[in-house]
Write an enzyme that holds these catalytic residues in place. Structure first.
Site, short mmCIF file in Angstrom:
data_model
loop_
_atom_site.label_atom_id
_atom_site.label_comp_id
_atom_site.label_asym_id
_atom_site.label_seq_id
_atom_site.Cartn_x
_atom_site.Cartn_y
_atom_site.Cartn_z
N ASP A 84 0.85 -1.20 0.00
CA ASP A 84 0.00 0.00 0.00
C ASP A 84 0.89 1.25 0.00
O ASP A 84 1.80 1.35 0.82
CB ASP A 84 -0.87 -0.06 1.27
CG ASP A 84 -1.98 0.98 1.30
OD1 ASP A 84 -2.41 1.42 0.22
OD2 ASP A 84 -2.41 1.33 2.42
N ASP A 105 3.01 4.75 -5.29
CA ASP A 105 2.40 6.05 -5.04
C ASP A 105 3.34 7.16 -5.50
O ASP A 105 4.19 7.62 -4.76
CB ASP A 105 2.06 6.20 -3.55
CG ASP A 105 1.36 7.52 -3.26
OD1 ASP A 105 1.26 8.36 -4.18
OD2 ASP A 105 0.91 7.71 -2.12
N HIS A 177 -7.35 9.66 4.36
CA HIS A 177 -7.12 8.52 5.26
C HIS A 177 -7.51 8.92 6.68
O HIS A 177 -7.40 10.08 7.05
CB HIS A 177 -5.63 8.15 5.27
CG HIS A 177 -5.16 7.57 3.97
ND1 HIS A 177 -4.09 8.08 3.28
CD2 HIS A 177 -5.61 6.52 3.26
CE1 HIS A 177 -3.91 7.35 2.19
NE2 HIS A 177 -4.81 6.41 2.15
N HIS A 207 -9.41 5.11 -1.83
CA HIS A 207 -8.67 5.02 -0.56
C HIS A 207 -9.50 5.69 0.54
O HIS A 207 -10.49 6.35 0.26
CB HIS A 207 -7.32 5.73 -0.70
CG HIS A 207 -6.30 4.90 -1.41
ND1 HIS A 207 -5.20 4.38 -0.78
CD2 HIS A 207 -6.23 4.48 -2.70
CE1 HIS A 207 -4.49 3.68 -1.65
NE2 HIS A 207 -5.08 3.73 -2.82
N ASN A 229 -10.22 0.70 -0.04
CA ASN A 229 -9.24 0.43 1.02
C ASN A 229 -9.77 0.82 2.39
O ASN A 229 -10.26 1.95 2.58
CB ASN A 229 -7.97 1.26 0.80
CG ASN A 229 -7.23 0.86 -0.46
OD1 ASN A 229 -7.69 0.02 -1.22
ND2 ASN A 229 -6.09 1.47 -0.67
N ASN A 231 -8.57 0.73 6.49
CA ASN A 231 -7.51 0.48 7.45
C ASN A 231 -7.93 0.93 8.84
O ASN A 231 -8.12 0.14 9.76
CB ASN A 231 -6.22 1.20 6.98
CG ASN A 231 -5.05 0.96 7.91
OD1 ASN A 231 -5.05 0.02 8.70
ND2 ASN A 231 -4.05 1.82 7.84
N THR A 232 -8.13 2.24 9.01
CA THR A 232 -8.42 2.81 10.33
C THR A 232 -9.61 2.16 11.03
O THR A 232 -9.59 1.95 12.24
CB THR A 232 -8.65 4.33 10.19
OG1 THR A 232 -7.54 4.89 9.48
CG2 THR A 232 -8.77 5.01 11.54
P1 13P Z 1 -8.53 4.45 6.04
O1 13P Z 1 -7.46 4.23 7.08
O2 13P Z 1 -9.10 5.80 6.09
O3 13P Z 1 -9.55 3.37 6.05
O4 13P Z 1 -7.77 4.37 4.62
C1 13P Z 1 -7.14 3.18 4.22
C2 13P Z 1 -6.37 3.35 2.97
O5 13P Z 1 -6.74 4.09 2.09
C3 13P Z 1 -5.15 2.56 2.79
O6 13P Z 1 -4.45 2.93 1.65
#
Ligand code: 13P
Length: 287
Positions: A84, A105, A177, A207, A229, A231-232
């Site tokens: 990523d 990126d 993000h 993202h 995507n 993550n958080t």
């Molecule tokens: P979030 O952490 O806002 O969900 O974003 C994840 C992301 O885009 C990873 O590249």
């Protein structure tokens, strides 16, 4: 066996759903995501940031853990292991280590340099049968020290990068993000529609999936987004469940301090978050 993300994303784009990329940090994360994808018969992408790769002691450890786990857990749904927001050097390292997909990126470079570096990586990834994600227009917020302001990509620049033969394209459309601020203006569907118009079949990547309202996610998918995507949101649900366990004093009861018990509620919370996202993105039973 790990697969390139190409086929799963082309199918998603054609079928108007999106495949989730869930970032991993350790064994619990990886196991939770793989098991949930298998239970839901959904393709999945495991995202690894350069920081998370370093945390897990390096890309070879990550590849070893994921490959071993897929075999032992008998995971049969398509799984891509994806770098990523990689730097050029990071991409080369992951290609060498056995990842099946990378993101370069180059959004912070002038477009000419982004084009030049992406071109080289297209060649390498094609030779290896790997998928490559490129980015135009930086995604806002902070992720592992990579900071962006939430730009909207120039659709012509998106076309220039898409035409290089990348597998999927992340275009900034006002997404960021992490948690969205109170005064966030929402996604720019105007930008997304313009990018989609010029890039045609190219699977687009959204993202910053954490905290985007459901109706915006659905609209983004209808406008060509095929990979989202997250993550958080897994981090937040893991932390909340762990806090609850500790605050209830469960770590002090019996063998509640055993890491296999202590980390179990967080693990279940990640599973629930991933399940919710797979349902929302529409990739259930699309393996
Ligand atoms: P979030 O952490 O806002 O969900 O974003 C994840 C992301 O885009 C990873 O590249």
């Amino acid at each position: 066996m790990l697969v390139s993300a190409k086929e799963m994303l082309q199918k998603a784009k054609a079928g108007k759903y999106a495949v989730g990329q869930f970032n991993i940090n350790n064994l619990e994360w990886t196991k939770a995501i793989l098991l949930t994808a298998q239970e839901m018969n959904s393709p999945v992408i495991l995202g690894v940031s350069e920081g998370a790769g370093k945390y897990m002691t390096g890309y070879k450890t990550v590849v070893g853990m994921v490959n071993g786990m897929m075999e032992e857990l008998k995971i049969t749904v398509p799984v891509a292991l994806h770098l990523d927001h990689g730097s050029y050097e990071g991409c080369l390292k992951c290609i060498e280590a056995g990842f099946s997909s990378v993101m370069f990126d180059g959004s912070h470079y002038p477009i000419e340099e982004n084009v030049a570096k992406t071109t080289e990586l297209v060649k390498i990834c094609n030779e290896k049968g790997m998928s490559l994600e490129a980015e135009v227009g930086s995604i806002g917020g902070e992720e592992d020290g990579v900071v962006g302001a939430g730009e909207c990509a120039d659709p012509q620049e998106c076309k220039a990068i898409a035409d290089l033969g990348v597998t999927m394209l992340a275009a900034g459309i006002g997404n960021i993000h992490g948690k969205y601020p109170e005064n966030w203006k929402g996604l720019s569907f105007e930008t997304l529609a313009a990018v989609q118009e010029l890039t045609g079949e190219m699977p687009l990547v959204l993202h910053g999936g954490t905290g985007i309202p459901e109706d915006m996610i659905k609209k983004a998918i209808s406008l060509g987004v095929a990979k989202i995507n997250v993550n958080t949101e897994c981090q937040l649900s893991f932390a909340a469940a762990t806090r609850e366990y500790i605050e209830a004093g469960k770590d002090l009861q019996g063998k509640g301090f055993d890491p296999r018990k202590l980390l179990a509620p967080g693990f279940e919370a990640i599973k629930a978050t991933v399940r919710e996202k797979i349902t929302l993105f529409g990739s259930e039973n699309k393996a």
